[in-house]
Design an enzyme around this catalytic site. Structure first.
Site, PDB file in Angstrom:
ATOM      1  N   ARG A 282      -7.280  -7.657  -8.392  1.00 51.39           N
ATOM      2  CA  ARG A 282      -8.095  -8.867  -8.346  1.00 51.39           C
ATOM      3  C   ARG A 282      -9.328  -8.447  -8.479  1.00 51.39           C
ATOM      4  O   ARG A 282      -9.799  -7.265  -8.511  1.00 51.39           O
ATOM      5  CB  ARG A 282      -7.780  -9.905  -7.039  1.00 51.39           C
TER       6      ARG A 282
ATOM      7  N   LYS B 143       0.663  -1.204   0.056  1.00 51.72           N
ATOM      8  CA  LYS B 143      -0.140  -0.083  -0.086  1.00 51.72           C
ATOM      9  C   LYS B 143       0.843   1.303  -0.066  1.00 51.72           C
ATOM     10  O   LYS B 143       0.313   2.381  -0.379  1.00 51.72           O
ATOM     11  CB  LYS B 143      -1.062  -0.107   1.118  1.00 51.72           C
TER      12      LYS B 143
ATOM     13  N   GLU C  11      -1.917   7.824   7.726  1.00 46.96           N
ATOM     14  CA  GLU C  11      -2.871   8.546   6.901  1.00 46.96           C
ATOM     15  C   GLU C  11      -3.634   9.546   7.911  1.00 46.96           C
ATOM     16  O   GLU C  11      -3.928   8.965   8.838  1.00 46.96           O
ATOM     17  CB  GLU C  11      -3.662   7.720   5.783  1.00 46.96           C
TER      18      GLU C  11
ATOM     19  N   ILE D 268      -9.793  10.743   7.211  1.00 48.78           N
ATOM     20  CA  ILE D 268     -10.626  11.608   6.715  1.00 48.78           C
ATOM     21  C   ILE D 268     -12.076  11.472   7.174  1.00 48.78           C
ATOM     22  O   ILE D 268     -12.436  10.303   7.199  1.00 48.78           O
ATOM     23  CB  ILE D 268     -10.774  11.371   5.136  1.00 48.78           C
TER      24      ILE D 268
ATOM     25  N   GLU E 153      -9.326   2.115  -5.023  1.00 48.55           N
ATOM     26  CA  GLU E 153     -10.106   2.639  -4.015  1.00 48.55           C
ATOM     27  C   GLU E 153      -9.888   4.089  -3.656  1.00 48.55           C
ATOM     28  O   GLU E 153      -8.762   4.459  -3.435  1.00 48.55           O
ATOM     29  CB  GLU E 153     -10.181   1.671  -2.725  1.00 48.55           C
TER      30      GLU E 153
END
Ligand code: ADP
Ligand code: ADP
Ligand code: MG
Length: 463
Positions: free
Chosen positions: A293, A117, A201, A204, A275
């Site tokens: 996938r 990621k 991160e 949000i 995403e």
């Protein structure tokens, strides 16, 4: 070369779904299965079945050597990994290719890049796709973490670079909590994913989860529009829709264009999903990760575009170029998918394996039920609790909701508890009807509405 014999290296509803697409393309199917799945629907529907090991997934569906050996033994020339299990494991894709077989998905290199990621965030930034503010690489030291936190502010999410399926994410509200969680997170990520790498991160708040389906053949990339997956519990999706009604057409265009740009930058081959978190007030979207996938919720996209995503995957893997041009992909009507799990929503979603005594499958116009169930089936306790996905399509969202309620009332699964009552209650909720929700909304709703889930709804209770 077109695929002639396909080994399906997965189980459950997705194995059934892959087998269906393969047979329609004239491809012979071999279903790999554990000892516990010998009488599964996927095995019954396949041309041939091959056992790959005992019930625990670590000994069967995660057993690379056994799966590759089974493919060779049965004369398969390709392997479809489905979702979960080994689907995003670069070593598996590599082992399949090294055995001279075709892996239905992107190259091991691409899986390795986008499945990490942190690397995916970097690739997104390089392609000019906005990401959530946070660390630039993996967290290397406490000092580096401080610098990131000074920029993001709190709350932040501590995420595992190799995380997935809603696991490996923690929220920290202040520095004290951050220091405490970061050690725990690294240890757990190492144990769960074999990789202790972490990144941070900004959290949000009140964001929606919106994701873009793409298809690539290594040269060209097209999108099949987006899905809205904000109804989640513990960061796992429970209800998905297409399209995302909150997007203005211009924003939809920018979002899909950004997804295609990123997929092109990595020469993507196969079906994939990018995403994003979507901040409705600011009309801003931020890339969070790519799944290399097929996804659980792919049918809603199939309903609104008419594209058979699994068939596309199989044809691309067989060396064919994309069969659709971007301008030929329509976006028609509205589709909703609800996940029917063997869990008791009135008892904190406790898993509920058992024997299906009486199954009544919904039907009629615009209704699709992708399931592993049949009458008398004993649900094995070893795997995840997804029994099936009820998907409805109608010309607009209010009609799709009405159809969903009608279909849920037709569904009967005696012998086990399922999440169907949750979906019926949600379909009746004014906020859901107005599509006013975000990724944490359902958790609050569940606290307020626990009493409604204790009741047995629908005509199933009357007869
Ligand atoms: P999707 O991203 O397709 O909506 P989910 O997030 O629900 O699907 O994950 C799909 C399946 O893969 C689920 O069965 C989930 O438990 C499993 N899964 C996803 N990521 C991992 C992982 N890293 N390790 C193990 N299982 C995973
Ligand atoms: P996974 O690999 O487990 O699917 P994701 O990174 O896709 O993990 O995140 C899963 C879910 O967690 C998202 O759908 C969203 O609900 C929530 N989430 C992830 N990142 C953020 C963020 N930066 N801020 C708020 N919520 C987030
Ligand atoms: Mg995700």
């Amino acid at each position: 070369m077109p695929i002639r014999t396909l080994l399906i290296a997965n189980r459950g509803e997705i194995a059934v779904r892959i087998g269906r697409a393969a047979r329609e393309l004239g491809i012979r199917t071999v279903q790999a299965h554990s000892e516990a799945d010998a009488d599964s629907l996927a095995v019954q529907l396949a041309d041939e079945a091959v056992e790959i090991g005992p019930a625990p997934a670590s000994k069967s569906y995660l057993n690379v050597e056994a799966i590759v050996a089974a493919a060779k033994r049965t004369g398969a020339d390709a392997v479809h990994p489905g979702y979960g299990f080994l689907a995003e494991n670069p070593a598996f894709a590599q082992a399949v290719e090294d055995a001279g077989l075709t892996f239905v998905g992107p190259s091991a290199r691409t899986i390795g890049l986008m499945g990490d990621k942190v690397a995916a965030r970097t690739a997104a930034a390089e392609a000019g796709v906005p990401t959530v503010p946070g660390s630039e690489g993996r967290l290397e030291s406490p000092e580096a973490a401080r610098a990131v936190l000074a920029e993001t502010g709190f709350p932040v999410l501590i995420k595992a670079a190799a995380g997935g399926g809603g696991r490996g994410i923690r929220i920290a509200h202040d520095e004290h909590e951050f220091d405490r969680l970061v050690h725990q997170a690294a240890t757990e990520a190492q144990a769960a994913f074999g990789d202790g790498g972490l990144y941070v991160e900004k959290a949000i708040q009140h964001a929606r989860h919106v994701e873009v389906q793409i298809l690539g053949d290594g040269e060209n990339v097209i999108h099949c529009f987006e899905r809205e997956c904000s109804l989640q519990r513990r960061r796992q999706k429970v209800w998905e829709e297409a399209p995302a009604v909150e997007l203005r057409p211009e924003v939809r265009g920018q979002l899909c264009e950004a997804a295609v740009r990123l997929a092109r930058a990595v020469h993507y081959k196969g079906a994939g999903t990018l995403e994003f978190l979507y901040d409705e007030a600011a009309e801003a979207f931020y890339f969070i990760e790519m799944n290399t996938r097929i996804q659980v919720e792919h049918p809603v996209t199939e309903c609104v575009t008419g594209v058979d995503l699994i068939a596309e995957m199989l044809q691309i893997a067989g060396g064919a170029p994309l069969t659709h041009r971007q301008e030929d992909i329509p976006l028609e009507g509205h589709a909703i998918e609800v996940r029917i799990n063997a869990e008791d929503p009135a008892k904190n979603f406790m898993p509920f394996p058992g024997v299906v005594q009486d199954l009544r499958v919904p039907g009629g116009p615009g209704v699709r039920f992708d399931t592993l169930l049949y009458n008398g089936y004993a649900i094995p306790p070893f795997y995840d609790s997804l029994l099936g996905k009820l998907i409805v399509w109608a010309e607009d969202r209010p009609k799709a909701l009405a159809r969903l309620k009608r279909a849920l009332a037709e569904l009967r699964v005696e012998g086990v508890k399922t999440t169907a009552p949750l979906h019926l209650a949600l379909a009746d909720d004014p906020q859901v009807q107005a599509a006013k929700f975000h990724t944490r909304w359902l958790e609050g709703w569940l606290e307020d509405n626990a009493h409604r889930l204790a009741e047995t709804p629908g005509p199933a209770a009357q007869d």
